[in-house]
Design a protein around this motif. Structure first.
Motif, PDB file in Angstrom:
ATOM      1  N   GLN A 153     -36.236 -20.388 -20.447  1.00 45.08           N
ATOM      2  CA  GLN A 153     -36.054 -19.889 -21.806  1.00 45.08           C
ATOM      3  C   GLN A 153     -35.104 -18.693 -21.832  1.00 45.08           C
ATOM      4  OE1 GLN A 153     -40.207 -19.316 -22.711  1.00 45.08           O
ATOM      5  NE2 GLN A 153     -40.365 -21.299 -23.755  1.00 45.08           N
ATOM      6  N   TYR A 154     -35.170 -17.865 -20.804  1.00 46.75           N
ATOM      7  CA  TYR A 154     -34.251 -16.733 -20.717  1.00 46.75           C
ATOM      8  C   TYR A 154     -32.808 -17.207 -20.575  1.00 46.75           C
ATOM      9  CZ  TYR A 154     -31.881 -12.628 -18.841  1.00 46.75           C
ATOM     10  OH  TYR A 154     -30.989 -11.612 -18.624  1.00 46.75           O
ATOM     11  N   ILE A 155     -32.586 -18.153 -19.675  1.00 51.43           N
ATOM     12  CA  ILE A 155     -31.229 -18.683 -19.487  1.00 51.43           C
ATOM     13  C   ILE A 155     -30.736 -19.350 -20.762  1.00 51.43           C
ATOM     14  CG2 ILE A 155     -29.844 -20.394 -18.236  1.00 51.43           C
ATOM     15  CD1 ILE A 155     -31.635 -19.832 -15.799  1.00 51.43           C
ATOM     16  N   ALA A 156     -31.595 -20.107 -21.429  1.00 53.95           N
ATOM     17  CA  ALA A 156     -31.206 -20.768 -22.674  1.00 53.95           C
ATOM     18  C   ALA A 156     -30.798 -19.746 -23.719  1.00 53.95           C
ATOM     19  CB  ALA A 156     -32.352 -21.633 -23.186  1.00 53.95           C
ATOM     20  N   GLY A 157     -31.553 -18.671 -23.809  1.00 59.08           N
ATOM     21  CA  GLY A 157     -31.201 -17.622 -24.762  1.00 59.08           C
ATOM     22  C   GLY A 157     -29.879 -16.967 -24.439  1.00 59.08           C
ATOM     23  N   ARG A 158     -29.647 -16.693 -23.165  1.00 59.53           N
ATOM     24  CA  ARG A 158     -28.369 -16.096 -22.755  1.00 59.53           C
ATOM     25  C   ARG A 158     -27.206 -17.056 -23.002  1.00 59.53           C
ATOM     26  NH1 ARG A 158     -27.912 -11.005 -22.529  1.00 59.53           N
ATOM     27  NH2 ARG A 158     -26.206 -11.212 -21.031  1.00 59.53           N
ATOM     28  N   ALA A 159     -27.451 -18.336 -22.776  1.00 55.08           N
ATOM     29  CA  ALA A 159     -26.380 -19.323 -22.943  1.00 55.08           C
ATOM     30  C   ALA A 159     -25.967 -19.482 -24.400  1.00 55.08           C
ATOM     31  CB  ALA A 159     -26.813 -20.673 -22.379  1.00 55.08           C
ATOM     32  N   THR A 160     -26.885 -19.216 -25.313  1.00 58.66           N
ATOM     33  CA  THR A 160     -26.571 -19.349 -26.739  1.00 58.66           C
ATOM     34  C   THR A 160     -26.171 -18.023 -27.360  1.00 58.66           C
ATOM     35  OG1 THR A 160     -28.922 -19.111 -27.267  1.00 58.66           O
ATOM     36  CG2 THR A 160     -28.069 -21.350 -27.047  1.00 58.66           C
ATOM     37  N   GLY A 161     -26.058 -16.994 -26.536  1.00 58.98           N
ATOM     38  CA  GLY A 161     -25.627 -15.695 -27.053  1.00 58.98           C
ATOM     39  C   GLY A 161     -26.707 -14.947 -27.799  1.00 58.98           C
ATOM     40  N   ALA A 162     -27.973 -15.283 -27.534  1.00 56.56           N
ATOM     41  CA  ALA A 162     -29.070 -14.651 -28.271  1.00 56.56           C
ATOM     42  C   ALA A 162     -29.362 -13.230 -27.781  1.00 56.56           C
ATOM     43  CB  ALA A 162     -30.332 -15.503 -28.140  1.00 56.56           C
ATOM     44  N   GLY A 163     -28.764 -12.859 -26.674  1.00 56.11           N
ATOM     45  CA  GLY A 163     -28.961 -11.503 -26.164  1.00 56.11           C
ATOM     46  C   GLY A 163     -30.384 -11.246 -25.700  1.00 56.11           C
ATOM     47  N   ALA A 164     -30.997 -12.220 -25.051  1.00 61.36           N
ATOM     48  CA  ALA A 164     -32.383 -12.110 -24.634  1.00 61.36           C
ATOM     49  C   ALA A 164     -32.576 -10.957 -23.651  1.00 61.36           C
ATOM     50  CB  ALA A 164     -32.820 -13.432 -23.992  1.00 61.36           C
ATOM     51  N   ASP A 165     -33.645 -10.190 -23.851  1.00 59.21           N
ATOM     52  CA  ASP A 165     -34.004  -9.102 -22.952  1.00 59.21           C
ATOM     53  C   ASP A 165     -34.820  -9.682 -21.799  1.00 59.21           C
ATOM     54  OD1 ASP A 165     -34.849  -6.855 -21.645  1.00 59.21           O
ATOM     55  OD2 ASP A 165     -35.797  -5.920 -23.378  1.00 59.21           O
ATOM     56  N   ALA A 166     -34.396  -9.405 -20.595  1.00 58.66           N
ATOM     57  CA  ALA A 166     -35.051 -10.011 -19.441  1.00 58.66           C
ATOM     58  C   ALA A 166     -36.477  -9.527 -19.238  1.00 58.66           C
ATOM     59  CB  ALA A 166     -34.232  -9.731 -18.183  1.00 58.66           C
ATOM     60  N   ALA A 167     -36.816  -8.331 -19.710  1.00 58.25           N
ATOM     61  CA  ALA A 167     -38.098  -7.715 -19.366  1.00 58.25           C
ATOM     62  C   ALA A 167     -39.291  -8.595 -19.728  1.00 58.25           C
ATOM     63  CB  ALA A 167     -38.218  -6.353 -20.046  1.00 58.25           C
ATOM     64  N   GLU A 168     -39.284  -9.151 -20.926  1.00 58.66           N
ATOM     65  CA  GLU A 168     -40.410  -9.988 -21.364  1.00 58.66           C
ATOM     66  C   GLU A 168     -40.582 -11.208 -20.459  1.00 58.66           C
ATOM     67  OE1 GLU A 168     -41.258 -13.286 -24.841  1.00 58.66           O
ATOM     68  OE2 GLU A 168     -39.766 -11.709 -25.218  1.00 58.66           O
ATOM     69  N   PHE A 169     -39.468 -11.825 -20.113  1.00 57.26           N
ATOM     70  CA  PHE A 169     -39.517 -13.045 -19.304  1.00 57.26           C
ATOM     71  C   PHE A 169     -39.929 -12.732 -17.868  1.00 57.26           C
ATOM     72  CE2 PHE A 169     -36.596 -13.617 -22.812  1.00 57.26           C
ATOM     73  CZ  PHE A 169     -37.042 -14.818 -23.361  1.00 57.26           C
ATOM     74  N   LEU A 170     -39.455 -11.608 -17.346  1.00 56.97           N
ATOM     75  CA  LEU A 170     -39.854 -11.198 -16.002  1.00 56.97           C
ATOM     76  C   LEU A 170     -41.340 -10.857 -15.955  1.00 56.97           C
ATOM     77  CD1 LEU A 170     -36.807  -8.961 -15.060  1.00 56.97           C
ATOM     78  CD2 LEU A 170     -37.370 -11.187 -14.074  1.00 56.97           C
TER      79      LEU A 170
END
Length: 233
Positions: A153-170
């Motif tokens: 989900q983190y990679i998908a967000g980054r790939a779509t330019g959503a600017g996902a913050d890694a902290a939640e996913f980590l």
């Protein structure tokens, strides 16, 4: 980008673009192998095939899940692998989930093998290829492994330019069943630093691409253009 998140058993047809995620630990180990100098990684269908490939190619190094075993040079641990010199060598990898997931989508036109350590490079490659529909294969726990789903989900967000913050996913990955089993010594062939190494974001600047070379599924590192060179989203 249209993203689907499926377990291995849910794959009913070969996707066009597949990102196979195994955070703990197959596709954290694979980038580490390249960082330690490996030229390529060959995915084996079984332990017997891994040993047969090494028998035909004595200079290759074989790697498996679990404890050390005769015929295998290494175990599937980034903490243990980081001190191994693999310069110019081919590694044969067989794991419980990650390699199985990659082989399940070997007919896809683009297969990327991913974890947090190559997350941004993977996302950038999806952007530069302008991938419209991407299937993320969540390899662990029959598709329910939260560390793999969080990373996907983190990679998908980054790939779509959503600017996902890694902290939640980590955080999710660090609280996962796999992380607990590694930390508590439930699994064998583990280094104390394995969980921390699996939760390093973007340690490596390359993506890991899997392609069929003859009858073998082969992983190689793929340099990805810098952010300033990205295609528009």
């Amino acid at each position: 980008m249209d993203s689907r998140f499926l377990g291995i058993a849910e794959l009913v047809e070969a996707p066009s673009v597949a990102v196979v995620v195994d955070v703990m630990r197959a596709f954290t180990v694979a980038p580490w192998a390249f960082a330690r100098g490996a030229e390529k990684i060959v995915l084996a269908e079984s332990l017997d095939e891994a040993l047969a490939l090494k028998a035909r190619h004595p200079d290759w190094a074989a790697l498996k899940d679990g404890p050390p075993a005769p015929g295998f040079d290494m175990v599937n641990s980034p903490g243990l692998l980081r001190s191994v010199d693999l310069h110019g060598r081919t590694v044969v990898q067989k794991t419980t989930a990650g390699t199985v997931g990659a082989l399940a989508v070997k007919e896809a036109s683009l297969v990327l093998c991913a974890s947090f350590v190559v997350a941004e490079a993977t996302a950038r490659l999806l952007r530069t290829r302008k991938s419209q529909r991407v299937t993320f294969v969540v390899t662990g726990e029959d598709g329910r492994a939260d560390e793999d789903l969080a990373c996907a989900q983190y990679i998908a967000g980054r790939a779509t330019g959503a600017g996902a913050d890694a902290a939640e996913f980590l955080h999710r990955a660090g609280k996962s069943r796999a992380a607990a089993e590694l930390a508590e010594g439930v699994r064998q062939g583990v280094h104390p630093d394995d969980v921390a190494l699996c939760l390093e974001v973007d340690r490596f600047p390359f993506a890991v691409v899997a392609t069929l070379e003859g009858s073998l599924m082969v992983l190689r590192p793929c340099a990805v253009p810098s952010l300033t060179d990205d295609a528009p989203i």
